[in-house]
Motif scaffolding. Structure first.
Motif, PDB file in Angstrom:
ATOM      1  N   ARG A 132       0.826  -1.218   0.000  1.00 59.17           N
ATOM      2  CA  ARG A 132       0.000   0.000   0.000  1.00 59.17           C
ATOM      3  C   ARG A 132       0.857   1.264   0.000  1.00 59.17           C
ATOM      4  NH1 ARG A 132      -5.583  -0.009   1.176  1.00 59.17           N
ATOM      5  NH2 ARG A 132      -5.298   2.192   1.638  1.00 59.17           N
ATOM      6  N   ASN A 133       0.599   2.144  -0.971  1.00 57.90           N
ATOM      7  CA  ASN A 133       1.368   3.395  -1.075  1.00 57.90           C
ATOM      8  C   ASN A 133       0.723   4.549  -0.302  1.00 57.90           C
ATOM      9  OD1 ASN A 133      -0.832   4.101  -2.632  1.00 57.90           O
ATOM     10  ND2 ASN A 133       0.293   4.143  -4.571  1.00 57.90           N
ATOM     11  N   LYS A 134      -0.426   4.284   0.348  1.00 62.01           N
ATOM     12  CA  LYS A 134      -1.110   5.342   1.101  1.00 62.01           C
ATOM     13  C   LYS A 134      -1.629   4.790   2.425  1.00 62.01           C
ATOM     14  CE  LYS A 134      -5.370   6.902   0.152  1.00 62.01           C
ATOM     15  NZ  LYS A 134      -6.497   7.672  -0.424  1.00 62.01           N
ATOM     16  N   ALA A 135      -1.309   5.492   3.518  1.00 61.62           N
ATOM     17  CA  ALA A 135      -1.855   5.151   4.836  1.00 61.62           C
ATOM     18  C   ALA A 135      -2.714   6.315   5.316  1.00 61.62           C
ATOM     19  CB  ALA A 135      -0.729   4.896   5.831  1.00 61.62           C
ATOM     20  N   GLN A 136      -3.874   6.000   5.895  1.00 58.78           N
ATOM     21  CA  GLN A 136      -4.736   7.016   6.529  1.00 58.78           C
ATOM     22  C   GLN A 136      -5.033   6.504   7.933  1.00 58.78           C
ATOM     23  OE1 GLN A 136      -7.487   8.999   3.231  1.00 58.78           O
ATOM     24  NE2 GLN A 136      -7.826   6.818   3.289  1.00 58.78           N
ATOM     25  N   ALA A 148      -2.118   5.606  17.723  1.00 56.33           N
ATOM     26  CA  ALA A 148      -2.455   5.692  16.299  1.00 56.33           C
ATOM     27  C   ALA A 148      -2.507   4.281  15.732  1.00 56.33           C
ATOM     28  CB  ALA A 148      -1.412   6.520  15.547  1.00 56.33           C
ATOM     29  N   GLY A 149      -3.554   3.995  14.983  1.00 55.26           N
ATOM     30  CA  GLY A 149      -3.701   2.670  14.389  1.00 55.26           C
ATOM     31  C   GLY A 149      -5.033   2.584  13.677  1.00 55.26           C
ATOM     32  N   PHE A 150      -5.382   1.406  13.205  1.00 53.63           N
ATOM     33  CA  PHE A 150      -6.663   1.242  12.530  1.00 53.63           C
ATOM     34  C   PHE A 150      -7.749   0.888  13.546  1.00 53.63           C
ATOM     35  CE2 PHE A 150      -3.510   0.271   9.168  1.00 53.63           C
ATOM     36  CZ  PHE A 150      -3.784   1.363   8.381  1.00 53.63           C
ATOM     37  N   TYR A 151      -8.994   1.062  13.125  1.00 56.22           N
ATOM     38  CA  TYR A 151     -10.120   0.768  14.012  1.00 56.22           C
ATOM     39  C   TYR A 151     -10.346  -0.732  14.127  1.00 56.22           C
ATOM     40  CZ  TYR A 151     -11.417   5.724  13.567  1.00 56.22           C
ATOM     41  OH  TYR A 151     -11.422   7.093  13.593  1.00 56.22           O
ATOM     42  N   VAL A 198      -6.844  18.189  18.543  1.00 62.14           N
ATOM     43  CA  VAL A 198      -6.306  18.742  17.299  1.00 62.14           C
ATOM     44  C   VAL A 198      -6.089  17.692  16.212  1.00 62.14           C
ATOM     45  CG1 VAL A 198      -4.332  19.974  16.273  1.00 62.14           C
ATOM     46  CG2 VAL A 198      -5.214  20.669  18.509  1.00 62.14           C
ATOM     47  N   LEU A 199      -5.219  16.723  16.463  1.00 64.22           N
ATOM     48  CA  LEU A 199      -4.752  15.820  15.405  1.00 64.22           C
ATOM     49  C   LEU A 199      -5.735  14.671  15.196  1.00 64.22           C
ATOM     50  CD1 LEU A 199      -2.356  15.498  13.467  1.00 64.22           C
ATOM     51  CD2 LEU A 199      -1.217  14.111  15.225  1.00 64.22           C
ATOM     52  N   ARG A 200      -6.422  14.679  14.043  1.00 65.85           N
ATOM     53  CA  ARG A 200      -7.455  13.674  13.747  1.00 65.85           C
ATOM     54  C   ARG A 200      -6.870  12.446  13.059  1.00 65.85           C
ATOM     55  NH1 ARG A 200     -13.044  16.716  12.627  1.00 65.85           N
ATOM     56  NH2 ARG A 200     -13.669  14.617  12.026  1.00 65.85           N
ATOM     57  N   HIS A 201      -6.184  12.682  11.939  1.00 66.27           N
ATOM     58  CA  HIS A 201      -5.591  11.605  11.146  1.00 66.27           C
ATOM     59  C   HIS A 201      -4.227  12.059  10.644  1.00 66.27           C
ATOM     60  CE1 HIS A 201      -9.686   9.931  10.788  1.00 66.27           C
ATOM     61  NE2 HIS A 201      -9.139   8.827  10.321  1.00 66.27           N
ATOM     62  N   VAL A 202      -3.403  11.098  10.314  1.00 62.40           N
ATOM     63  CA  VAL A 202      -2.201  11.366   9.516  1.00 62.40           C
ATOM     64  C   VAL A 202      -2.313  10.523   8.247  1.00 62.40           C
ATOM     65  CG1 VAL A 202       0.295  11.060   9.346  1.00 62.40           C
ATOM     66  CG2 VAL A 202      -0.706  12.005  11.429  1.00 62.40           C
ATOM     67  N   MET A 203      -2.178  11.176   7.116  1.00 63.23           N
ATOM     68  CA  MET A 203      -2.144  10.473   5.838  1.00 63.23           C
ATOM     69  C   MET A 203      -0.733  10.572   5.272  1.00 63.23           C
ATOM     70  SD  MET A 203      -4.522  10.867   2.434  1.00 63.23           S
ATOM     71  CE  MET A 203      -3.789  12.311   1.682  1.00 63.23           C
ATOM     72  N   VAL A 204      -0.204   9.428   4.862  1.00 61.56           N
ATOM     73  CA  VAL A 204       1.114   9.393   4.231  1.00 61.56           C
ATOM     74  C   VAL A 204       0.950   8.809   2.840  1.00 61.56           C
ATOM     75  CG1 VAL A 204       3.513   8.665   4.433  1.00 61.56           C
ATOM     76  CG2 VAL A 204       2.133   8.945   6.504  1.00 61.56           C
ATOM     77  N   ARG A 205       1.538   9.468   1.859  1.00 59.16           N
ATOM     78  CA  ARG A 205       1.549   8.953   0.489  1.00 59.16           C
ATOM     79  C   ARG A 205       3.000   8.805   0.047  1.00 59.16           C
ATOM     80  NH1 ARG A 205      -3.936  11.092  -2.323  1.00 59.16           N
ATOM     81  NH2 ARG A 205      -3.580   9.162  -3.436  1.00 59.16           N
ATOM     82  N   VAL A 255     -15.770  11.334   7.357  1.00 54.68           N
ATOM     83  CA  VAL A 255     -14.939  11.644   6.186  1.00 54.68           C
ATOM     84  C   VAL A 255     -13.582  12.123   6.692  1.00 54.68           C
ATOM     85  CG1 VAL A 255     -14.700  13.117   4.157  1.00 54.68           C
ATOM     86  CG2 VAL A 255     -16.949  12.221   4.792  1.00 54.68           C
ATOM     87  N   ILE A 256     -12.514  11.566   6.147  1.00 47.74           N
ATOM     88  CA  ILE A 256     -11.181  11.830   6.704  1.00 47.74           C
ATOM     89  C   ILE A 256     -10.686  13.230   6.366  1.00 47.74           C
ATOM     90  CG2 ILE A 256      -8.743  11.134   6.603  1.00 47.74           C
ATOM     91  CD1 ILE A 256      -9.769   8.229   6.292  1.00 47.74           C
ATOM     92  N   LEU A 257     -10.696  13.592   5.087  1.00 46.34           N
ATOM     93  CA  LEU A 257     -10.133  14.877   4.667  1.00 46.34           C
ATOM     94  C   LEU A 257     -11.188  15.969   4.615  1.00 46.34           C
ATOM     95  CD1 LEU A 257      -7.735  13.817   1.747  1.00 46.34           C
ATOM     96  CD2 LEU A 257      -7.128  14.307   4.119  1.00 46.34           C
TER      97      LEU A 257
END
Length: 458
Positions: A132-136, A148-151, A198-205, A255-257
């Motif tokens: 996977r090239n994208k993490a949310q 931080a992790g998945f649900y 403040v910090l909801r999600h981190v997305m890495v591409r 919705v994440i973004l």
């Protein structure tokens, strides 16, 4: 009068698992009633506890595997059973591919009522990990620390993790670095119940073929404490980092973004390639998450499109232009239509990036734009559709048929809606000939398909 379900909440049952649902759960019948049990494998006899009862089915928690199947595998990930990130690690990889093909076959027969369509074996990956090239990744707080992790499945409980074995390693490193800095700098994570923090999600591409990285910090409002320190630390730790973006999402939503991006450092996009075609990717861009298999999928689209360099092609859900531009190498003219204006801007930019002057992108609903193109004299030889999970709008299928292409190539992430739409196209004179499933998402229950329809000129 309808009979009551033969099960009730907290009841323990023994039953045979006969199939696999789209979410990776095992499915079977108990006294003729459908019961889904995650982590169960087709061919097994299990004991399970009923957790929810609906009108036509029940959900159950796996308690014991009474008769294990040879296809059962030991999950590699230590938190696989808790985390909802993937659903099929308990199956050997060859079994995953067989069951995904069966899922497609069942959909065409049961939902589409279609016989004789060739469903090819699923094209899998040589190494079905770290793709996977994208993490949310959602952020939260537990016992005074940022996690931080998945649900966990069916919940919003974050399973804290340091590594995800289906993510690119750089995604893991970046998420872990932000989590560590959030703890050190005391950046409060978002609490969705209280709607503060403040910090909801981190997305890495990550551009897998270019090495470029983008980090997107999704915040609840404009304020991001210790912004400068955070940016400097990330820059020093990741030499391949090209972009740090703050995305603002202050709504109570899943919705994440949010709609607003603020560039904190670097460039607004990163780049990656599919074959020889180069793409600019922004935070909101839809770009397939498995680049190795994306090339496999797009080569299949090109094969079914049967391009010789003389054809006119329409891409009816073009997004940022990935399929349209991949096919532009072999077509005389390509037209893409997409309802999201920002995606069309990206598509036009990507066309310029590759020097493609014979590609035209337009904003709008495909079912409205395509009839207008037809009146302008644009007559496609091939139409590509790549809709969301809900499948094609009926009006879009009407527009596709109305344009009369020789071939329709349908890319689908949902075999059920593909089969439903295949039935409609079949009734309107487009015969479903064959389907090539591609495993874009190993270790999950999802399967991508590329289907070929040919106009029946009899």
């Amino acid at each position: 009068m309808k009979q009551k379900p033969p099960v009730h909440k907290d009841q323990q049952i023994e039953y045979e698992i006969t199939g696999l649902a789209h979410n990776g759960a095992g499915v079977g019948k108990y006294e003729g009633f459908t019961v889904f049990s995650p982590l169960a494998v087709p061919g097994e006899r299990v004991r399970a506890k009923i957790t929810q009862v609906k009108k036509s089915y029940a959900l159950a928690e796996l308690m014991e595997v009474i008769e294990p199947h040879p296809d059962r595998a030991e999950p590699v990930c230590p938190i696989f059973a808790e985390c909802g990130g993937c659903q099929a690690q308990h199956l050997s990889y060859p079994a995953q591919l067989r069951l995904k093909r069966q899922q497609v076959m069942d959909s065409f027969e049961r939902i589409g009522g279609l016989q004789g369509v060739i469903i090819h074996p699923v094209i899998g990956m040589e190494n079905p990990w770290r793709y996977r090239n994208k993490a949310q990744v959602p952020f939260g707080r537990r016992d005074g620390k940022v996690v931080a992790g998945f649900y966990a499945p069916g919940s919003h409980v974050i399973i804290d993790m340091d590594a995800c074995l289906i993510q690119h390693p750089e995604n893991d490193r970046a998420v872990a670095a932000v989590k560590r800095l959030a703890n050190e700098l005391d950046i409060p994570p978002y609490d969705e119940r209280k709607h503060h923090g403040v910090l909801r999600h981190v997305m890495v591409r990550v551009g897998v073929n270019t090495g470029e990285m983008m980090i997107v910090l999704v915040t609840n409002g404009e304020h991001l404490p210790h912004k400068k320190a955070l940016v400097e630390q990330m820059k020093s730790r990741f030499p391949n980092l090209k972009s740090i973006v703050q995305n603002i999402n202050s709504k109570r939503t899943n919705v994440i973004l949010g709609p607003v991006n603020r560039l904190l450092w670097g460039s607004e996009t990163i780049h990656d390639t599919i074959g020889p075609v180069r793409f600019a990717i922004s935070p909101h861009s839809f770009f397939q998450v498995n680049p190795a298999q994306t090339k496999v999928l797009y080569d299949q689209v090109r094969k079914y499109a049967k391009l010789t360099g003389k054809e006119t092609v329409i891409d009816a859900y073009c997004g940022i232009g990935t399929i349209a531009l991949y096919l532009a190498q072999d077509a005389q003219a390509v037209y893409g239509v997409e309802i999201v204006p920002e995606a069309v801007e990206d598509a036009r930019h990507n066309a310029r990036l590759n020097g493609f002057n014979h590609v035209h992108f337009e904003v709008g609903a495909a079912e409205e734009v395509m009839p207008r193109w037809l009146k302008m004299g644009i007559k496609p030889d091939v139409i590509i559709v790549d809709p969301p999970r809900k499948g094609c709008d009926p009006a879009l299928l009407e527009a596709v048929v109305g344009m009369g292409p020789k071939r329709v190539v349908y890319v689908s992430c949902n075999p059920a809606t593909l089969a439903r739409d295949a039935k409609v196209l079949d009734e309107k004179g487009y015969q479903p000939v064959e389907v090539q499933p591609v495993d874009m998402f190993p270790q999950t229950g999802h399967v991508e398909c590329c289907a070929l329809f040919i106009r029946n000129d009899k």
